[in-house]
Design a protein around this motif. Structure first.
Motif, short mmCIF file in Angstrom:
data_model
loop_
_atom_site.label_atom_id
_atom_site.label_comp_id
_atom_site.label_asym_id
_atom_site.label_seq_id
_atom_site.Cartn_x
_atom_site.Cartn_y
_atom_site.Cartn_z
N ASP A 93 0.86 -1.13 -0.09
CA ASP A 93 -0.06 -0.07 0.00
C ASP A 93 0.85 1.12 -0.09
O ASP A 93 0.24 2.34 -0.02
CB ASP A 93 -1.03 0.10 1.31
N ARG A 94 2.27 1.28 0.03
CA ARG A 94 2.94 2.31 0.03
C ARG A 94 4.44 2.17 -0.33
O ARG A 94 4.84 1.08 -0.69
CB ARG A 94 3.10 2.93 1.66
N PHE A 95 5.17 3.37 -0.54
CA PHE A 95 6.70 3.41 -0.97
C PHE A 95 7.26 3.70 0.61
O PHE A 95 6.93 4.25 1.43
CB PHE A 95 6.70 4.38 -1.71
N THR A 96 8.39 3.09 0.62
CA THR A 96 9.36 3.37 1.62
C THR A 96 10.81 3.75 1.40
O THR A 96 10.97 3.64 0.32
CB THR A 96 9.27 2.31 2.75
N SER A 97 11.36 4.34 2.25
CA SER A 97 12.82 4.77 1.99
C SER A 97 13.70 4.44 3.44
O SER A 97 13.03 4.56 4.50
CB SER A 97 13.02 6.25 1.42
N ARG A 98 14.94 4.41 3.43
CA ARG A 98 15.77 4.46 4.66
C ARG A 98 15.75 5.92 5.47
O ARG A 98 15.58 5.80 6.61
CB ARG A 98 17.06 3.92 4.35
N GLU A 99 15.84 6.70 4.53
CA GLU A 99 15.81 8.10 5.11
C GLU A 99 14.40 8.39 5.52
O GLU A 99 13.24 8.03 4.99
CB GLU A 99 16.38 9.16 3.94
N ALA A 100 14.37 9.38 6.82
CA ALA A 100 13.10 9.93 7.22
C ALA A 100 13.21 11.38 6.84
O ALA A 100 14.02 12.14 6.24
CB ALA A 100 13.32 10.10 8.56
N VAL A 101 11.82 12.00 6.75
CA VAL A 101 11.70 13.22 6.51
C VAL A 101 11.28 14.01 7.81
O VAL A 101 10.44 13.63 8.27
CB VAL A 101 10.68 13.32 5.00
N TYR A 102 11.97 15.34 7.74
CA TYR A 102 11.47 16.14 9.02
C TYR A 102 10.62 17.46 8.52
O TYR A 102 10.74 17.74 7.38
CB TYR A 102 12.84 16.59 9.41
N TYR A 103 9.42 17.72 9.31
CA TYR A 103 8.75 18.89 9.17
C TYR A 103 8.84 19.83 10.19
O TYR A 103 8.82 19.28 11.47
CB TYR A 103 7.30 18.21 8.86
#
Length: 386
Positions: A93-103
């Motif tokens: 149901d989704r895409f993933t990555s090792r890196e996180a995103v900050y907001y």
């Protein structure tokens, strides 16, 4: 009498036989090579994992699998000057990555930012919430290009592909309020609140105190404590930050000591400033109240050496509050350097990357083992590796 010569070839039975054998053998060899190539290709197709979306649109061939056994595929980014590849995990149901995103806003809203390439020191907790497990994608650093990560995409959990830019993050590390960790195994959005890890600083080397005697009474000066020559093992001096604020710290400290002396609470001491220490890899928290917090820490340490509990003394805390000094703790925090992120665009369609793909995603199975097959093909083991 003239001689006559015959030109051309004499076609004998032996030559016909040889030519026939060679032609038939060549044809047979070509057929065997063709069959071997077809078999090899079919075996390769049967064994490779091709990911497709709900409309049978191929996403790519899995080059590996992550710790959750999700296929990893390469997305080729041709929007920048050079061609780079982002490694993306595909779940149903989704895409993933090792890196996180900050907001810089709650619920993974606001400006998206990414860590720098190969950043191991800052925010070292991954999905396990254990230090030094990291959310670092080294494939991005090896390409010597931008950093890539999957971030929030509206109210959907599918995610969007983001790329780092050369601009600094619009928010400083203290203003980051949420983090999108796409690799988390959760129901719903993998967005979480975020706060930089911090711990109290070591102030044991911050203050050196000498109790002033009175020569007329025959009382000599007495050293209560001396500042350390260096921080303990595993800690680093924050002298550069302390020196930066000394022009503001020293006047406020003198004002506080004078205010306390007016109410008869100031000890007859000479205060000498040393250094404050933080664990290696962290830095002294540099916020808007750092001057007041440093002065409070200096006073607290000084009065402890003189045998006075500053925190639980209501008269002292009320006197200090009159000049703007409130009880506080000097913290060490993990440094985190963030850069602004932008959405990756598909140069062919002009749309955001991955936006045309519809979940649920799945892997394409070989034709002979599809859902309509009713035949069980049993292949006994041969002991040979194919």
């Amino acid at each position: 009498m003239k001689k006559h010569y015959q030109q051309g070839y004499i076609l004998t039975i032996e030559l016909i036989l040889i030519i026939t054998i060679l032609i038939i053998g060549s044809i047979g060899g070509v057929v065997l090579v063709r069959d071997a190539l077809i078999k090899r290709h079919q075996t390769k197709v049967d064994n490779q994992i091709t990911v497709i979306d709900a409309n049978n649109k191929p996403l790519g061939i899995a080059v590996s699998f992550d710790e959750h056994q999700a296929p990893l595929i390469f997305y080729t980014d041709r929007q920048v000057n050079a061609t780079y590849r982002a490694l993306i995990g595909i779940r149903d149901d989704r895409f993933t990555s090792r890196e996180a995103v900050y907001y810089d806003a709650p619920n993974c809203q606001g400006n998206p930012c990414l860590k720098g390439l190969s950043d191991e020191a800052s925010d070292s907790q991954g999905i396990s919430n254990i230090n030094n497990t990291g959310n670092v994608s080294y494939i991005n650093a090896l390409q010597q290009g931008p950093n890539y990560a999957i971030g929030q995409f509206g109210n959907s959990v599918i995610g969007q592909l983001l790329r780092s830019t050369a601009q600094a993050c619009p928010a400083n590390s203290g203003q980051i309020l949420s983090r999108y960790v796409s690799q988390k195994v959760v129901t719903g959005s993998p967005c979480e609140s975020f706060e930089i890890d911090k711990q109290p600083a070591d102030s044991s080397c911050l203050v050196g105190v000498t109790a002033l005697g009175n020569p007329l009474l025959g009382v000599s000066d007495q050293s209560l404590s001396q500042s350390c020559d260096s921080c303990q093992s595993g800690y680093e001096s924050q002298g550069d930050i302390l020196d930066l604020y000394l022009p503001q710290v020293e006047p406020l400290l003198n004002t506080a000591l004078n205010a306390l002396s007016l109410v008869g609470l100031s000890a007859n001491v000479d205060v000498e400033l040393g250094t404050i220490c933080c664990p290696e890899g962290t830095r002294l928290e540099d916020d808007e109240n750092i001057v007041e917090t440093l002065v409070f820490t200096i006073l607290k340490t000084t009065f402890e050496l003189a045998g006075i509990d500053l925190i639980n003394n209501l008269l002292i805390t009320e006197t200090l509050s009159l000049i703007g000094i409130e009880p506080g703790v000097t913290y060490c925090q993990t440094s985190i350097n963030l850069v602004s992120a932008e959405q990756v665009i598909n140069v062919t369609t002009g749309e955001p990357a991955l936006s045309s793909l519809a979940p649920p995603f799945r892997v394409k199975l070989p034709a002979h083992s599809g859902q309509n097959s009713t035949t069980w093909i049993h292949t006994p083991p041969t002991g040979e590796r194919k």
